[in-house]
Design a protein around this motif. Structure first.
Motif, PDB file in Angstrom:
ATOM      1  N   GLU A  13       0.816  -1.210   0.000  1.00  0.00           N
ATOM      2  CA  GLU A  13       0.000   0.000   0.000  1.00  0.00           C
ATOM      3  C   GLU A  13       0.854   1.267   0.000  1.00  0.00           C
ATOM      4  OE1 GLU A  13      -4.089  -1.596   2.181  1.00  0.00           O
ATOM      5  OE2 GLU A  13      -2.576  -0.548   3.386  1.00  0.00           O
ATOM      6  N   VAL A  14       0.173   2.375  -0.317  1.00  0.00           N
ATOM      7  CA  VAL A  14       0.821   3.670  -0.458  1.00  0.00           C
ATOM      8  C   VAL A  14       0.019   4.704   0.328  1.00  0.00           C
ATOM      9  CG1 VAL A  14       1.508   5.462  -2.107  1.00  0.00           C
ATOM     10  CG2 VAL A  14       1.612   3.058  -2.781  1.00  0.00           C
ATOM     11  N   LEU A  15       0.688   5.505   1.140  1.00  0.00           N
ATOM     12  CA  LEU A  15       0.042   6.612   1.840  1.00  0.00           C
ATOM     13  C   LEU A  15       0.224   7.871   0.996  1.00  0.00           C
ATOM     14  CD1 LEU A  15      -1.343   7.864   4.368  1.00  0.00           C
ATOM     15  CD2 LEU A  15       0.956   8.248   5.283  1.00  0.00           C
ATOM     16  N   VAL A  16      -0.911   8.500   0.637  1.00  0.00           N
ATOM     17  CA  VAL A  16      -0.888   9.670  -0.241  1.00  0.00           C
ATOM     18  C   VAL A  16      -1.471  10.872   0.484  1.00  0.00           C
ATOM     19  CG1 VAL A  16      -1.712  10.646  -2.421  1.00  0.00           C
ATOM     20  CG2 VAL A  16      -1.125   8.211  -2.294  1.00  0.00           C
ATOM     21  N   HIS A  17      -0.736  11.985   0.465  1.00  0.00           N
ATOM     22  CA  HIS A  17      -1.255  13.261   0.936  1.00  0.00           C
ATOM     23  C   HIS A  17      -2.078  13.855  -0.202  1.00  0.00           C
ATOM     24  CE1 HIS A  17      -0.433  17.743   1.987  1.00  0.00           C
ATOM     25  NE2 HIS A  17      -1.604  17.349   2.433  1.00  0.00           N
ATOM     26  N   VAL A  18      -3.373  13.929  -0.032  1.00  0.00           N
ATOM     27  CA  VAL A  18      -4.260  14.351  -1.111  1.00  0.00           C
ATOM     28  C   VAL A  18      -4.124  15.853  -1.335  1.00  0.00           C
ATOM     29  CG1 VAL A  18      -6.651  14.442  -1.923  1.00  0.00           C
ATOM     30  CG2 VAL A  18      -5.856  12.470  -0.573  1.00  0.00           C
ATOM     31  N   VAL A  19      -3.947  16.241  -2.607  1.00  0.00           N
ATOM     32  CA  VAL A  19      -3.853  17.647  -3.001  1.00  0.00           C
ATOM     33  C   VAL A  19      -5.160  18.113  -3.632  1.00  0.00           C
ATOM     34  CG1 VAL A  19      -2.688  19.258  -4.562  1.00  0.00           C
ATOM     35  CG2 VAL A  19      -1.352  17.594  -3.240  1.00  0.00           C
ATOM     36  N   GLY A  20      -5.730  17.294  -4.512  1.00  0.00           N
ATOM     37  CA  GLY A  20      -6.996  17.626  -5.154  1.00  0.00           C
ATOM     38  C   GLY A  20      -7.789  16.370  -5.426  1.00  0.00           C
ATOM     39  N   GLY A  44     -14.979   9.414  -2.457  1.00  0.00           N
ATOM     40  CA  GLY A  44     -13.920  10.090  -3.198  1.00  0.00           C
ATOM     41  C   GLY A  44     -13.064   9.100  -3.957  1.00  0.00           C
ATOM     42  N   HIS A  45     -13.035   9.238  -5.296  1.00  0.00           N
ATOM     43  CA  HIS A  45     -12.260   8.270  -6.080  1.00  0.00           C
ATOM     44  C   HIS A  45     -11.594   8.909  -7.300  1.00  0.00           C
ATOM     45  CE1 HIS A  45     -16.184   8.370  -8.069  1.00  0.00           C
ATOM     46  NE2 HIS A  45     -15.607   7.881  -9.155  1.00  0.00           N
ATOM     47  N   GLU A  46     -11.392  10.225  -7.240  1.00  0.00           N
ATOM     48  CA  GLU A  46     -10.636  10.921  -8.283  1.00  0.00           C
ATOM     49  C   GLU A  46      -9.537  11.755  -7.621  1.00  0.00           C
ATOM     50  OE1 GLU A  46     -13.909  11.478 -11.871  1.00  0.00           O
ATOM     51  OE2 GLU A  46     -13.459  13.198 -10.589  1.00  0.00           O
ATOM     52  N   GLY A  47      -8.738  11.088  -6.792  1.00  0.00           N
ATOM     53  CA  GLY A  47      -7.744  11.790  -5.997  1.00  0.00           C
ATOM     54  C   GLY A  47      -6.395  11.915  -6.687  1.00  0.00           C
ATOM     55  N   ALA A  48      -5.706  13.013  -6.382  1.00  0.00           N
ATOM     56  CA  ALA A  48      -4.320  13.197  -6.810  1.00  0.00           C
ATOM     57  C   ALA A  48      -3.542  13.772  -5.634  1.00  0.00           C
ATOM     58  CB  ALA A  48      -4.239  14.141  -8.007  1.00  0.00           C
ATOM     59  N   GLY A  49      -2.311  13.351  -5.483  1.00  0.00           N
ATOM     60  CA  GLY A  49      -1.554  13.838  -4.337  1.00  0.00           C
ATOM     61  C   GLY A  49      -0.099  13.427  -4.394  1.00  0.00           C
ATOM     62  N   VAL A  50       0.551  13.557  -3.240  1.00  0.00           N
ATOM     63  CA  VAL A  50       1.979  13.290  -3.116  1.00  0.00           C
ATOM     64  C   VAL A  50       2.177  12.084  -2.201  1.00  0.00           C
ATOM     65  CG1 VAL A  50       4.206  14.229  -2.411  1.00  0.00           C
ATOM     66  CG2 VAL A  50       2.476  15.749  -3.400  1.00  0.00           C
ATOM     67  N   ASP A 141       5.870  16.215 -12.441  1.00  0.00           N
ATOM     68  CA  ASP A 141       5.600  17.343 -11.557  1.00  0.00           C
ATOM     69  C   ASP A 141       5.540  18.667 -12.312  1.00  0.00           C
ATOM     70  OD1 ASP A 141       8.246  17.719 -12.197  1.00  0.00           O
ATOM     71  OD2 ASP A 141       8.992  17.499 -10.146  1.00  0.00           O
ATOM     72  N   ASP A 142       5.414  18.599 -13.660  1.00  0.00           N
ATOM     73  CA  ASP A 142       5.365  19.815 -14.465  1.00  0.00           C
ATOM     74  C   ASP A 142       3.942  20.233 -14.819  1.00  0.00           C
ATOM     75  OD1 ASP A 142       5.122  17.501 -16.058  1.00  0.00           O
ATOM     76  OD2 ASP A 142       5.703  18.607 -17.859  1.00  0.00           O
ATOM     77  N   VAL A 143       2.942  19.485 -14.350  1.00  0.00           N
ATOM     78  CA  VAL A 143       1.532  19.794 -14.583  1.00  0.00           C
ATOM     79  C   VAL A 143       0.885  19.971 -13.219  1.00  0.00           C
ATOM     80  CG1 VAL A 143      -0.628  18.955 -15.567  1.00  0.00           C
ATOM     81  CG2 VAL A 143       1.519  18.486 -16.739  1.00  0.00           C
ATOM     82  N   PRO A 144       0.006  20.972 -13.043  1.00  0.00           N
ATOM     83  CA  PRO A 144      -0.609  21.195 -11.724  1.00  0.00           C
ATOM     84  C   PRO A 144      -1.293  19.938 -11.177  1.00  0.00           C
ATOM     85  CG  PRO A 144      -1.064  23.053 -13.156  1.00  0.00           C
ATOM     86  CD  PRO A 144      -0.416  21.996 -14.017  1.00  0.00           C
ATOM     87  N   LEU A 145      -0.817  19.476 -10.041  1.00  0.00           N
ATOM     88  CA  LEU A 145      -1.298  18.211  -9.494  1.00  0.00           C
ATOM     89  C   LEU A 145      -2.764  18.274  -9.105  1.00  0.00           C
ATOM     90  CD1 LEU A 145      -0.588  15.332  -8.613  1.00  0.00           C
ATOM     91  CD2 LEU A 145       0.279  16.273  -6.456  1.00  0.00           C
ATOM     92  N   GLU A 146      -3.220  19.433  -8.617  1.00  0.00           N
ATOM     93  CA  GLU A 146      -4.580  19.528  -8.106  1.00  0.00           C
ATOM     94  C   GLU A 146      -5.641  19.239  -9.171  1.00  0.00           C
ATOM     95  OE1 GLU A 146      -4.918  24.393  -8.694  1.00  0.00           O
ATOM     96  OE2 GLU A 146      -4.935  23.528  -6.695  1.00  0.00           O
ATOM     97  N   MET A 147      -5.298  19.407 -10.448  1.00  0.00           N
ATOM     98  CA  MET A 147      -6.302  19.227 -11.489  1.00  0.00           C
ATOM     99  C   MET A 147      -6.306  17.824 -12.085  1.00  0.00           C
ATOM    100  SD  MET A 147      -4.860  21.138 -14.886  1.00  0.00           S
ATOM    101  CE  MET A 147      -3.670  20.352 -15.960  1.00  0.00           C
ATOM    102  N   LEU A 348     -12.055  19.532  -5.616  1.00  0.00           N
ATOM    103  CA  LEU A 348     -11.783  20.068  -4.292  1.00  0.00           C
ATOM    104  C   LEU A 348     -10.287  20.254  -4.092  1.00  0.00           C
ATOM    105  CD1 LEU A 348     -14.137  17.666  -2.295  1.00  0.00           C
ATOM    106  CD2 LEU A 348     -14.698  19.965  -3.108  1.00  0.00           C
ATOM    107  N   ARG A 349      -9.904  21.449  -3.662  1.00  0.00           N
ATOM    108  CA  ARG A 349      -8.512  21.665  -3.265  1.00  0.00           C
ATOM    109  C   ARG A 349      -8.366  21.250  -1.816  1.00  0.00           C
ATOM    110  NH1 ARG A 349      -8.844  26.996  -6.368  1.00  0.00           N
ATOM    111  NH2 ARG A 349      -7.355  26.784  -8.120  1.00  0.00           N
ATOM    112  N   VAL A 350      -7.563  20.223  -1.576  1.00  0.00           N
ATOM    113  CA  VAL A 350      -7.450  19.645  -0.237  1.00  0.00           C
ATOM    114  C   VAL A 350      -6.170  20.072   0.455  1.00  0.00           C
ATOM    115  CG1 VAL A 350      -7.397  17.488   1.081  1.00  0.00           C
ATOM    116  CG2 VAL A 350      -8.855  17.666  -0.952  1.00  0.00           C
TER     117      VAL A 350
END
Length: 353
Positions: A13-20, A44-50, A141-147, A348-350
């Motif tokens: 598994e992976v722990l992700v800090h959600v950005v958007g 929530g199932h369209e998450g992006a993060g670090v 990392d060259d495209v805005p992660l939140e979108m 959502l901006r998280v």
């Protein structure tokens, strides 16, 4: 908003800090229990993060990586092995069960009691999410992660339906029923594929205007014509492809009526379980027409999401034009705007990347 407890990531598994995170129709039909994910749940199932932490068996991502989280799957059944993870034989368990299918546990607890987590393998209406190595897709990392989150479901579904499933050919015609995020992603994909007649059908004028901006050649508002089928037949003489994204059975039947000989209909819209639609076998199906059900655009997220991002970089797939941003605490307003048509794809901006 409530505070919950989240497990440490297990070996795979992976722990992700959600950005958007995007809001999708599927979140809302589970909220309404049209699909039986046990409540209470973190959806929530369209998450992006670090990525913040990974299990010891994870090899495809590492802490600090930007990721898009998509649907989860077992990676062992026949469809998964054949390159069709969206049709995983245990897709319902992995996406709607609310638990880890391996042992029935949830990584999320509320007041010491487990609640439904791992929705679509992520549960990303949260500041942190536990995903699997399978459904965490590394991105640049060259495209805005939140979108980028909507690429994990709605955008890849619409685009994949046209590119992967229908494989619409240059010079062909297509009618796309519904101009939400999925339908408009399909419009962009049809334009990308070189379709010369792209007809967007929707009840909301503002969405039809957006369809014209991103590649539709014609629009049809059912409130403004006597008969939708007749209008599309008038415009094209019958379309080579049709795509139904609304989940309304009557609309699916209309879409069938718009097809020319050997035309293909793709069904994406997800109605409540047990919904039925009818088709004239002699006039339609025996005339060489075909009907195909489509899940997640028949996409392999690890390959298709980076491809869509590259098309965005090149200016050929401007999905960012569909997005309206909201602060995380404004999630209810975002849902209302999605349901009343004010927002095509709420995100959502998280957190911060």
């Amino acid at each position: 908003m409530q505070q919950v407890e989240l497990d440490e990531p297990r070996n795979d598994e992976v722990l992700v800090h959600v950005v958007g995170v995007g809001i999708c129709h599927t979140d809302l039909i589970v909220r309404d229990q049209m699909y039986p994910t046990p409540l209470p749940a973190v959806l929530g199932h369209e998450g992006a993060g670090v990525v913040e932490e990974v299990g010891e068996d994870v090899t495809n991502v590492e802490p600090g990586d930007h990721v898009v989280m998509s649907f989860d799957y077992d990676d062992t059944c026949t469809p998964c092995r054949d390159g069709h993870p969206a049709y995983c034989e245990r897709a319902f368990d992995y996406c709607f069960g609310g638990v880890r299918p391996e042992d029935g546990s949830s990584p999320i607890s509320l007041d010491g009691e487990e609640i439904s987590g791992r929705f679509f393998g992520q549960s990303s209406f949260a500041t942190y999410a536990i995903a699997s190595e399978r459904n965490a897709v590394p991105v640049g990392d060259d495209v805005p992660l939140e979108m980028l989150g909507p690429l994990g479901c709605g955008i890849q579904t619409g685009a994949g339906a046209v590119i992967n499933v229908l494989n619409a050919q240059a010079g062909s015609s297509i009618a796309i029923f519904g101009a939400g995020g999925v339908g408009l992603a399909a419009v962009m994909a049809a334009n990308l594929k070189g379709c010369t007649d792209i007809i967007s059908v929707d009840l909301q004028a503002s969405r039809l205007e957006k369809a014209l901006e991103i590649g539709a050649t014609e629009t049809v508002n059912p409130k403004e014509v006597d008969d939708v089928v007749d209008k599309i037949q008038e415009l094209t003489g019958g379309v080579d492809y049709a795509l139904e994204t609304t989940g309304v059975p009557d609309v699916a039947e209309q879409a069938t009526d718009t097809l020319t000989q050997f035309g293909e209909l793709g069904i994406i819209g997800a109605p409540s379980l047990g919904t039925r639609a009818s088709y004239d076998v002699n006039d339609h199906i025996l005339g060489g027409r075909s009907i195909t059900g489509i899940v997640q655009g028949d996409s392999d997220p690890q390959q298709f999401i980076p491809d869509l991002i590259e098309l965005y970089r090149q200016g050929k797939f401007p999905f960012d034009e569909l997005i309206t941003y909201y602060d995380f605490e404004d999630i209810q307003q975002a849902v209302e705007d999605s349901e009343n048509g004010e927002a095509i794809k709420p995100v959502l901006r998280v957190g911060d990347a």
